[in-house]
Design an enzyme around this catalytic site. Structure first.
Site, PDB file in Angstrom:
ATOM      1  CD  GLU A 386      24.874  82.065  26.959  1.00 17.64           C
ATOM      2  OE1 GLU A 386      24.102  83.029  26.871  1.00 17.64           O
ATOM      3  OE2 GLU A 386      25.789  82.012  27.790  1.00 17.64           O
ATOM      4  CD  GLU A 459      29.930  83.304  26.012  1.00 20.75           C
ATOM      5  OE1 GLU A 459      29.480  84.087  26.879  1.00 20.75           O
ATOM      6  OE2 GLU A 459      29.346  83.060  24.953  1.00 20.75           O
TER       7      GLU A 459
END
Ligand code: GAL
Length: 745
Positions: A386, A459
């Site tokens: 991320e 995710e």
């Protein structure tokens, strides 16, 4: 290597002082601080500790080498031998080595000292910003002293360019070392044996090992018919690569490197993921390698058990090692049981300055060279999870990964859209679903590209809907539905290679995350690996030929949900049809699965007043009755679930996962404690207090008084190295105690 001495605080010069005061004996894997389950200050383990061990007198054979190998020390290790500084390693998740050939003596033992710095140093990945997990302290993986002959093999990379061929080749890249003064003519022998131990190929090749060592390449061509590795049939081959001098020389013994290999072709394409040429939808979960009380310091058995839980109970076909390389034992087990792995470098959102990036690039190499022979690994994650785009940095991580291992594709997990795709697969954390209509974004909307590319959702859910095992039924039901919806959307679109949910198990975290209790309740299982209802979203997707699953998402009570009742009742099952019987009423057969989730391998049934009228099941104020839920396969009764109208504590059980532990190394097994009703279901809102007593060569990790949250809990017993019988009893007031024995041999 066991038998260490440990001091919680390293002080300057400790490596020079033989003073043993303040040191206690410890074994590996080791955690410096036993933590509470929740509500603790995570700074309590962020210290620099000192480990010390005597290394016996030893000399290498002439030309040979002695190498100290550390599998993992959090987070920076500085190492000395007899006070002489050997060097340091930055990063707590990858291995490192020191050549101590000239430093160990023939005459007297040497003292090895390690300063293990578990502070969150901003110069070391994953630190520098906030991170949503804990990086527990200590030498929490094994340490070895490896002895190498003058001619030796340090590492081997195996590959098969066309594993689906009728008679595939096995390419061998052997990283040879040589302590001989000049190039040495040698024989490289490679042998391959199947799981029954039968040798399927063995060939020798003349080679010349350059002075100092080099890479030796050879090919075992035409192996004949091989069994492919796949989740359903994870065929593993043992490969032994040995080297010996061309002319026999008693001073230069043969040396061998052993590893395993699986023949399989894994390919992410724009139209999905293909294993061995066949489309396979990835259905996965993320895993942190952490446990209650001891953090990361769990031995081999517990690591392997996690893989077994993911494969057998959660029935996923892939695990992402979020957010770092995990234990070799865990990966070995993934190979053995056929659980695909997406492995990634350490990091979380933050990218540090130049030196930090160099360390991260080092982690790419350490991860890949450690793990390149695991057939389970199908993708390298070479971005910091991320993080923002950084094309220079990520061009380097990608090209390094491709150079080290041209056989695997790269990914790199982002949450940003329109990110520059430097990897082979656009891997995206898509948290768009928050209960409404939108479940997953289209891949072009995410990538900003005008074409389809290999794409995977890495995710979803997680912080969007944290859910505890003891949360109310309505919340748990919505948790279930969100996992179902995202998986359904993934199955619906061939261009999505698959979806990996956040996450398998609840985990301890920093105060900036979680529920304030230092736990992120994001798992489909709790921190003890005990299921929430959402665990069966995944567990029920397995073929009934493997396991029959029938799980209603209810605690079966008239007054738990708002307004009362249990409708709509989601039934997670892989049975063909179900019937529901309320008390003595006629059973109602339900044949139609939930149409909005029809892309799943086994969509749930949803039972409501379409199937049974309010007059029958009754409204607030009427009698409540037992549930008898039956699942049918091919018209035959295959599973029954009964839930009582008046649940009462009927029995207490304490079930160890293993009945035998090993005495040589640290070993540990979990014990699941359950307070059950008359039909054997855990009492979902019980919070009884249980006392554990134990005798024999083991300890209980964590406290001896437990709360059975939601009717269940677990603890781990850890063997102390000695053999014997561990006897344990768990007691809850008012019930017959539960006793068990575990043999340590
Ligand atoms: C993601 C992150 C994970 C975890 C998750 C919670 O952003 O990558 O590590 O924090 O959120 O949903």
């Amino acid at each position: 290597m066991n038998g260490w001495l440990f001091n919680r605080r390293y002080a300057d010069g400790m490596e020079l002082s033989p003073d043993g005061s303040g040191f206690i004996p410890v074994d590996l894997p080791h955690n410096p601080v036993d933590l509470p389950l929740s509500y603790f200050d995570e700074r309590c383990y962020q210290e620099v500790s000192c480990y010390r061990r005597t290394v016996p007198a030893k000399t290498a054979v002439p030309g040979g080498r002695l190498v100290l190998r550390f599998e993992g020390v959090m987070a920076v290790a500085r190492v000395w031998l007899d006070g002489t500084y050997l060097g340091e390693h930055k990063g707590g998740y990858t291995p490192f080595e020191f050549d101590v050939t000239d430093r160990l003596g023939a005459d007297s033992p040497r003292v090895l000292t390690v300063a293990a710095d578990a502070t969150e140093r901003p110069d070391v990945p994953p630190f520098g910003g906030q991170i949503d997990y804990l990086t527990y302290a200590g030498i929490y993986r094994e340490v070895y002293l490896d002895e190498y002959a003058p001619l030796h093999i340090k590492n081997v990379r195996l590959s098969s360019p066309d594993p689906l061929a009728a008679s595939p080749d096995l390419e061998i890249e052997a990283y040879a070392g040589s302590g001989l003064p000049s190039p040495a003519p040698a024989i490289l022998t490679a042998s391959v044996s199947d799981s029954s131990g039968k040798t399927v190929a063995e060939r020798s090749f003349p080679v010349t090992v350059p002075a100092g060592g080099g890479v030796l390449r050879s090919v075992l061509s035409g192996l004949g018919r091989v069994s492919l590795w796949s989740p359903d049939a994870p065929a593993l081959y043992a490969v032994r690569v040995s080297i010996s001098p061309a002319a026999a020389d008693p001073k230069i013994p043969a040396d061998a490197f052993e590893t395993r290999f699986g023949f399989r072709k894994a390919e992410f394409r724009a139209d999905g993921f293909f294993l061995n040429g066949e489309r396979l939808k990835i259905r996965g979960l993320n895993r942190h390698q952490a446990w209650p009380y001891v953090g990361y310091a769990m031995p081999e058995r517990a690591q392997k058990k996690d893989a077994d839980i993911l494969k057998e109970e959660l029935a996923v076909n892939l695990v992402r090692t979020s957010h770092y390389p995990q234990s070799i034992s865990f990966l070995d087990r993934c190979d053995e049981i056929g659980l695909l792995v997406f492995e990634e470098i350490p990091g979380w959102q933050h990218i540090g300055p130049a030196e930090w990036k160099e360390t991260a690039i080092g982690h790419v190499e350490e991860m890949i060279t450690r793990d390149w022979n695991h057939p389970s690994i199908i993708l390298w994650g070479v971005r910091i999870n991320e993080s923002m785009d950084d094309d220079d940095f990520y061009s380097r991580t990608n090209s390094l990964a491709r150079a080290l291992d041209p056989t695997r594709q790269t990914g790199g997990v982002r949450y940003i859209t329109d990110s520059n795709l430097l990897e082979d697969v656009y891997t995206m954390n898509d948290f768009v679903h928050s209960g409404g209509e939108i479940v997953l974004r289209g891949q072009r909307e995410v990538t900003g590209l005008d074409r389809d590319v290999p794409y995977m959702v890495t995710e979803y859910n997680g912080h969007m809907y944290p859910t505890k095992k003891t949360d109310c039924e309505e919340r748990q039901n919505e948790h279930v539905l969100r996992h179902l919806r995202v998986q359904n959307a993934s199955y619906a679109d061939d261009r999505v290679s698959g979806a990996i949910g956040w996450c398998a198990f609840d985990y301890n975290t920093h105060c900036d995350f979680g529920a304030g209790d230092r736990i992120c309740h994001h798992g489909v299982m709790d921190i003890f690996r005990l299921p929430k209802f959402a665990a069966w979203v995944y567990g029920s997707q397995v073929s009934p030929s493997e396991k029959i699953v029938l799980k209603p998402v209810t605690v079966w009570a008239r007054g738990e949900r708002s307004i009362g009742g249990v409708f709509p009742l989601v039934v997670l099952t892989n049975c063909d049809t179900i019937s529901l019987q309320f008390g003595d009423y006629e059973p109602i057969h339900i044949t139609g699965r939930e149409p909005t989730l029809s892309h799943l391998p086994h969509p749930p049934f949803v039972v409501d007043t379409r199937h049974i009228s309010m007059e029958k099941i009754g409204a607030w104020g009427m009698r409540w009755e037992d549930l008898r839920l039956t699942g049918y396969i091919n018209g035959k009764e295959a599973a029954v679930c009964r839930m009582p109208k008046n649940p009462l504590p009927a029995s207490l059980t304490a079930a160890p996962d293993d009945s035998v532990l090993s005495s040589g190394e640290k070993d540990a097994t979990r014990v699941v404690v359950s307070l059950l009703d008359q039909y054997g279901n855990p009492l979902p809102f019980a919070d009884a207090v249980a006392a554990v007593s134990l005798s024999g060569p083991a300890r209980v990790q964590g406290p001896l008084t437990l709360v059975l949250r939601g009717g269940t809990t677990a603890f781990w017993i850890e063997s102390s190295g000695k053999a014997g019988v561990v006897k344990a009893t768990v007691s809850v007031e008012g019930l017959a105690p539960a006793s068990f024995e575990v043999r340590v041999s």
